[in-house]
Design a protein around this motif. Structure first.
Motif: not given
Length: 256
Positions: A67, A71, A74, A76, A79-80, A130, A212, A214
């Protein structure tokens, strides 16, 4: 799933299999839509008709490392990078008791106890990022950087979570003073520290019906504040359109 149900029955426990409908029309993609449907099912009523107060999830340290890596790839945000929390939510509380254990340890425990776990067929589909991270990227990183990479990524999640929680709390405290008359005060938002602006906007977008949002969605709305030159509004998932009018960000929702 049937094998797991039989094994649980032998232990005096009850198992339930629930079919869900995945709405791919909202949110950033099919994986996010499936995740929403899965958690909605977990929060739903059990065989007794009552909703659970506590749900235990089987995510491991390897899942956490994947995960964090996704993150990071990406872009992100922190928080990611914080990954999955060990405990979150209310009614029910979601708890991940295996988050500090490697996947190989949980597999070995199942073998020792004579349990045959169910394997999600999606985990064999390399169309999902993933799966590629799990089968290709993580083994490569461990081979090149050392076997401690998964634990290092999980440790990064713990450190990032503490920072993200603090920033989220500061943003939540500032947000009520920026919202009025159904909109978000652009001038007051611009006066907030950059680390809080995106969090405030994202929370506001969720409140007006964007599922959600982005980082790209949040950034596009922030541009109406940080780079304002009379541009048109921003179209977002769910048919929500955000415009700046009279120094205020306003969201128009679709009519049903």
């Amino acid at each position: 799933a049937g094998r797991v149900a039989e094994q649980l029955d032998a232990l005096g426990l009850a198992a339930r299999v629930t079919a869900v409908d995945v709405d791919r029309g909202a949110g950033p993609g099919p994986e996010a839509a499936a995740r929403r449907a899965r958690y909605a099912a977990l929060r739903g009523p059990g065989p007794s008709g009552a909703a659970p107060g506590l749900v235990l999830l089987g995510h491991t340290l390897d899942d956490q490392a994947e995960t964090v890596l996704l993150g990071l790839a990406r872009g992100s945000g922190i928080r990611s990078l914080a990954g999955m929390p060990a405990r979150s939510g209310t009614a029910p509380v979601l708890v991940r008791p295996l988050l500090g254990l490697r996947r190989a340890d949980t597999a070995a425990a199942c073998a020792d106890w004579g349990l045959e776990p169910w394997h999600d067929p999606q985990n064999d589909d390399a169309a999902y990022a993933r799966v590629r991270v799990r089968r290709e990227i993580m083994p490569l990183l461990e081979a090149r950087l050392g076997p401690g990479i998964a634990r290092a990524l999980a440790r990064t999640a713990s450190l990032a979570a503490a920072d993200a929680d603090l920033l989220d709390g500061l943003a939540a405290g500032a947000a009520p003073g920026l919202v009025g008359d159904g909109g978000l005060d652009a001038g007051a938002l611009a006066a907030q520290p950059p680390a809080l602006r995106g969090r405030i906007v994202r929370s506001w977008l969720v409140g007006v019906g964007v599922v959600e949002p982005s980082a790209a969605h949040t950034g596009a709305v922030l541009a109406l504040v940080e780079d304002w030159h009379g541009q048109r509004g921003v179209d977002l998932p769910g048919g929500v359109r955000v415009v700046r009018a009279g120094g205020t960000l306003r969201a128009a929702r679709p009519r049903h």
